[in-house]
Scaffold this motif. Structure first.
Motif, PDB file in Angstrom:
ATOM      1  N   ASN A 152       4.417  -7.616  -3.898  1.00 47.22           N
ATOM      2  CA  ASN A 152       4.594  -7.366  -2.361  1.00 47.22           C
ATOM      3  C   ASN A 152       3.948  -6.855  -0.762  1.00 47.22           C
ATOM      4  O   ASN A 152       3.771  -7.157  -0.321  1.00 47.22           O
ATOM      5  CB  ASN A 152       5.979  -7.506  -2.171  1.00 47.22           C
ATOM      6  CG  ASN A 152       6.634  -7.699  -3.415  1.00 47.22           C
ATOM      7  OD1 ASN A 152       6.287  -8.791  -3.829  1.00 47.22           O
ATOM      8  ND2 ASN A 152       7.714  -7.476  -3.538  1.00 47.22           N
ATOM      9  N   SER A 153       3.287  -5.750  -1.270  1.00 43.29           N
ATOM     10  CA  SER A 153       3.008  -5.156  -0.186  1.00 43.29           C
ATOM     11  C   SER A 153       1.265  -5.273   0.542  1.00 43.29           C
ATOM     12  O   SER A 153       0.703  -5.408   0.759  1.00 43.29           O
ATOM     13  CB  SER A 153       2.736  -3.679  -1.103  1.00 43.29           C
ATOM     14  OG  SER A 153       1.658  -3.164  -1.869  1.00 43.29           O
ATOM     15  N   ALA A 154       0.865  -6.121  -0.555  1.00 45.38           N
ATOM     16  CA  ALA A 154      -0.400  -6.877  -0.413  1.00 45.38           C
ATOM     17  C   ALA A 154      -0.264  -7.852   0.923  1.00 45.38           C
ATOM     18  O   ALA A 154      -1.334  -8.217   1.756  1.00 45.38           O
ATOM     19  CB  ALA A 154      -0.776  -7.575  -1.697  1.00 45.38           C
ATOM     20  N   ALA A 155       0.901  -8.156   0.637  1.00 43.80           N
ATOM     21  CA  ALA A 155       0.770  -8.747   2.604  1.00 43.80           C
ATOM     22  C   ALA A 155       1.159  -8.021   3.987  1.00 43.80           C
ATOM     23  O   ALA A 155       1.413  -8.588   4.813  1.00 43.80           O
ATOM     24  CB  ALA A 155       1.690  -9.434   2.249  1.00 43.80           C
ATOM     25  N   THR A 156       1.297  -6.396   3.006  1.00 45.16           N
ATOM     26  CA  THR A 156       1.615  -5.385   4.596  1.00 45.16           C
ATOM     27  C   THR A 156       0.846  -5.276   5.659  1.00 45.16           C
ATOM     28  O   THR A 156      -0.926  -5.542   5.434  1.00 45.16           O
ATOM     29  CB  THR A 156       1.624  -4.546   4.125  1.00 45.16           C
ATOM     30  OG1 THR A 156       2.950  -4.108   2.906  1.00 45.16           O
ATOM     31  CG2 THR A 156       2.182  -3.324   4.984  1.00 45.16           C
ATOM     32  N   ALA A 157       0.511  -5.778   7.090  1.00 44.19           N
ATOM     33  CA  ALA A 157       0.161  -5.894   8.146  1.00 44.19           C
ATOM     34  C   ALA A 157      -0.822  -4.009   8.504  1.00 44.19           C
ATOM     35  O   ALA A 157       0.243  -3.171   8.302  1.00 44.19           O
ATOM     36  CB  ALA A 157       0.704  -6.314   8.867  1.00 44.19           C
ATOM     37  N   TRP A 158      -1.488  -4.230   8.996  1.00 41.43           N
ATOM     38  CA  TRP A 158      -2.091  -2.987   8.834  1.00 41.43           C
ATOM     39  C   TRP A 158      -1.492  -1.428   9.882  1.00 41.43           C
ATOM     40  O   TRP A 158      -0.942  -0.849   9.499  1.00 41.43           O
ATOM     41  CB  TRP A 158      -3.748  -3.099   9.969  1.00 41.43           C
ATOM     42  CG  TRP A 158      -4.392  -1.607   9.746  1.00 41.43           C
ATOM     43  CD1 TRP A 158      -4.552  -1.518  11.746  1.00 41.43           C
ATOM     44  CD2 TRP A 158      -5.051  -1.073   9.273  1.00 41.43           C
ATOM     45  NE1 TRP A 158      -4.584  -0.115  11.564  1.00 41.43           N
ATOM     46  CE2 TRP A 158      -5.242   0.192  10.309  1.00 41.43           C
ATOM     47  CE3 TRP A 158      -5.006  -0.834   7.798  1.00 41.43           C
ATOM     48  CZ2 TRP A 158      -5.712   1.636  10.229  1.00 41.43           C
ATOM     49  CZ3 TRP A 158      -5.678   1.484   7.563  1.00 41.43           C
ATOM     50  CH2 TRP A 158      -6.059   1.745   8.281  1.00 41.43           C
ATOM     51  N   LYS A 159      -0.752  -2.177  10.678  1.00 44.07           N
ATOM     52  CA  LYS A 159      -0.217  -1.331  11.822  1.00 44.07           C
ATOM     53  C   LYS A 159       1.453  -0.865  11.044  1.00 44.07           C
ATOM     54  O   LYS A 159       1.407   0.277  11.067  1.00 44.07           O
ATOM     55  CB  LYS A 159       1.080  -1.979  12.377  1.00 44.07           C
ATOM     56  CG  LYS A 159       1.966  -3.380  12.729  1.00 44.07           C
ATOM     57  CD  LYS A 159       2.283  -3.799  13.888  1.00 44.07           C
ATOM     58  CE  LYS A 159       3.018  -5.589  13.556  1.00 44.07           C
ATOM     59  NZ  LYS A 159       4.727  -4.865  12.631  1.00 44.07           N
ATOM     60  N   ASP A 160       1.408  -1.099   9.806  1.00 46.20           N
ATOM     61  CA  ASP A 160       2.767  -1.254   8.731  1.00 46.20           C
ATOM     62  C   ASP A 160       1.823   0.031   8.158  1.00 46.20           C
ATOM     63  O   ASP A 160       2.627   1.052   7.276  1.00 46.20           O
ATOM     64  CB  ASP A 160       3.325  -2.527   7.736  1.00 46.20           C
ATOM     65  CG  ASP A 160       4.110  -3.398   9.710  1.00 46.20           C
ATOM     66  OD1 ASP A 160       4.816  -2.675  10.211  1.00 46.20           O
ATOM     67  OD2 ASP A 160       3.845  -4.493   9.355  1.00 46.20           O
ATOM     68  N   TYR A 161       1.051  -0.647   6.942  1.00 47.65           N
ATOM     69  CA  TYR A 161       0.637   0.762   6.369  1.00 47.65           C
ATOM     70  C   TYR A 161       0.573   1.625   7.124  1.00 47.65           C
ATOM     71  O   TYR A 161       0.532   2.750   6.464  1.00 47.65           O
ATOM     72  CB  TYR A 161      -0.434  -0.463   6.198  1.00 47.65           C
ATOM     73  CG  TYR A 161      -1.412  -0.126   4.829  1.00 47.65           C
ATOM     74  CD1 TYR A 161      -1.140  -0.400   3.461  1.00 47.65           C
ATOM     75  CD2 TYR A 161      -2.548   0.827   5.010  1.00 47.65           C
ATOM     76  CE1 TYR A 161      -1.311   0.624   2.010  1.00 47.65           C
ATOM     77  CE2 TYR A 161      -3.500   1.725   4.006  1.00 47.65           C
ATOM     78  CZ  TYR A 161      -2.834   1.650   2.263  1.00 47.65           C
ATOM     79  OH  TYR A 161      -3.036   1.921   1.276  1.00 47.65           O
ATOM     80  N   VAL A 162      -0.211   1.531   7.546  1.00 47.06           N
ATOM     81  CA  VAL A 162      -0.714   3.274   8.619  1.00 47.06           C
ATOM     82  C   VAL A 162      -0.050   3.975   8.972  1.00 47.06           C
ATOM     83  O   VAL A 162       0.063   5.018   9.143  1.00 47.06           O
ATOM     84  CB  VAL A 162      -1.581   2.615   9.833  1.00 47.06           C
ATOM     85  CG1 VAL A 162      -0.724   2.276  11.449  1.00 47.06           C
ATOM     86  CG2 VAL A 162      -3.289   3.285  10.328  1.00 47.06           C
ATOM     87  N   SER A 163       1.528   3.202   9.326  1.00 45.57           N
ATOM     88  CA  SER A 163       1.770   4.235   9.769  1.00 45.57           C
ATOM     89  C   SER A 163       3.366   4.881   7.765  1.00 45.57           C
ATOM     90  O   SER A 163       4.270   5.059   8.151  1.00 45.57           O
ATOM     91  CB  SER A 163       3.035   3.933  10.554  1.00 45.57           C
ATOM     92  OG  SER A 163       3.805   2.250  10.263  1.00 45.57           O
ATOM     93  N   ASP A 164       3.234   4.140   7.180  1.00 42.43           N
ATOM     94  CA  ASP A 164       3.862   4.048   6.076  1.00 42.43           C
ATOM     95  C   ASP A 164       4.172   6.056   5.262  1.00 42.43           C
ATOM     96  O   ASP A 164       2.484   6.505   5.247  1.00 42.43           O
ATOM     97  CB  ASP A 164       3.246   3.792   4.876  1.00 42.43           C
ATOM     98  CG  ASP A 164       4.545   3.383   3.343  1.00 42.43           C
ATOM     99  OD1 ASP A 164       4.681   4.488   3.090  1.00 42.43           O
ATOM    100  OD2 ASP A 164       4.138   2.560   2.879  1.00 42.43           O
TER     101      ASP A 164
END
Length: 371
Positions: free
Chosen positions: A145-157
């Motif tokens: 499901n994470s393959a649709a994660t936007a960059w702004k969310d990924y970078v703050s994970d």
């Protein structure tokens, strides 16, 4: 000579696939030098057979039985003939702490019983490029499901952030095995021994790259560039997305990803954002530099002077048109291939039918003569 088990633990996106393939391709040469890169029959979802240390991570909770016991018995057996065994899996670095500590405890017990030493090899990549490359690969692979994660969310994970606290991870390994048993390298081509990842890795295990070794022409891992990563990311979130659909879209996007990147050269971080992001790791990186590189700067901190990717960029419309065109080209090519296969089957059927027709005609003619 003390027998050694080299455990190559990653990190991800540091040439691990190339290293693993090289070890398999050069098994005979390695064997002659007393080294072995074993392959095991155990299979795990989305894990290549090249990653031969995977069973250690997945099965270590039951050291005395099952797959772990079977695999380690094989390694003990190989140590009767070879002095150096090499295993590798880039997923070890980023696995959960519980998984890693269970694996290390089990391996340490095996080493004590088997009379061999463990050395851990890790390649480190500058954190900003590590994060960008990891996100690009996740989007491109379309796994989970994470393959649709936007960059702004990924970078703050926080999970991703913690993976890149290199000093913290290495301290835990040092406490377990001793810093002298850690081999830490930097994934920067200018720092590779002989300018080659293969020569560099061989040096970590006490060998030198010579003409004996076969180095296959590596296939460049085409990355999603320009706007193609955003198109793929959005497609990944489509309801009912299946692996075959994802593969179709990915191949269409990769067919023009280089062109998109050439027309719209960009990065996910701006130059200023990358510098600010790396500042978070300044203290940790200095600790690694002091411990393993005599205080020398851990990474080259030059920044690419190219713009940050923006969704509302003037090239998105053209890239969407290219995507539609690329999809139709793939459909046309697949239809052409299908027509060729149908025509071949029809010709084969005609060839088979002719002898049968001849036999039946002869029998009919014979029957008429007898009447």
């Amino acid at each position: 000579m003390k027998k050694i088990l080299y455990v190559h633990v990653g990190t991800t996106k540091t040439g691990t696939t190339a290293i693993q393939s090289f070890m398999i391709d050069n098994q005979e040469v390695l064997n002659q030098k007393g080294y072995y890169y074993p392959l095991f029959p155990y299979r795990y979802k989305d894990v290549s057979e090249r990653r031969n240390a995977r069973f250690m991570l997945e099965e270590a909770q039951d050291r005395q039985a099952g797959i772990f016991r079977e695999g380690m018995d094989r390694i003990h057996e190989l140590f009767q003939k070879y002095d150096r065994i090499v295993v590798s899996d880039e997923g070890i670095w980023s696995a959960s702490y519980e998984q890693r500590i269970t694996m290390w405890r089990a391996l340490k017990a095996e080493a004590k019983e088997g009379g061999f030493q463990i050395k851990v090899i890790v390649y480190l990549r500058r954190q900003d490029t590590y994060l960008i490359s990891g996100w690009n690969q996740m989007v491109k692979s379309g796994i989970g499901n994470s393959a649709a994660t936007a960059w702004k969310d990924y970078v703050s994970d926080l999970v991703n952030i913690n993976k890149m606290k290199y000093a913290t991870h290495l301290k835990k390994l040092s406490a377990f095995f001793g810093s002298k048993n850690l081999i830490v390298r930097r994934f920067e081509p200018k720092r590779f021994t002989g300018g080659s990842i293969y020569a560099d890795f061989l040096q970590t295990i006490g060998l030198e790259l010579t003409e004996e070794y076969r180095v296959e022409q590596s296939v460049r891992n085409v990355r999603l560039a320009g706007n193609t990563h955003e198109i793929q990311r959005v497609l990944n979130g489509l309801p009912g997305m299946m692996p075959e659909y994802h593969s179709f879209f990915r191949q269409a996007l990769l067919s023009y990803a280089d062109l998109s990147g050439e027309i719209y050269p960009c990065e996910m971080f701006s130059k200023e954002e990358a510098a600010a992001f790396m500042e978070k790791y300044k203290e940790e990186n200095q600790q690694v530099a002091d411990e393993f590189f005599n205080g020398e700067e851990l990474f080259d901190t030059g920044w690419k002077d190219i713009p940050k990717w923006e969704k509302e960029n003037p090239y998105m419309q053209d890239d969407l048109i290219r995507f539609i065109g690329a999809c139709f080209v793939k459909v046309i090519e697949e239809n052409r291939n299908l027509r060729s296969r149908v025509e071949l089957l029809e010709r084969s059927q005609n060839v088979l039918q002719r002898p049968l027709y001849t036999i039946m005609k002869k029998r009919a003619d014979k029957a008429r003569k007898q009447i």
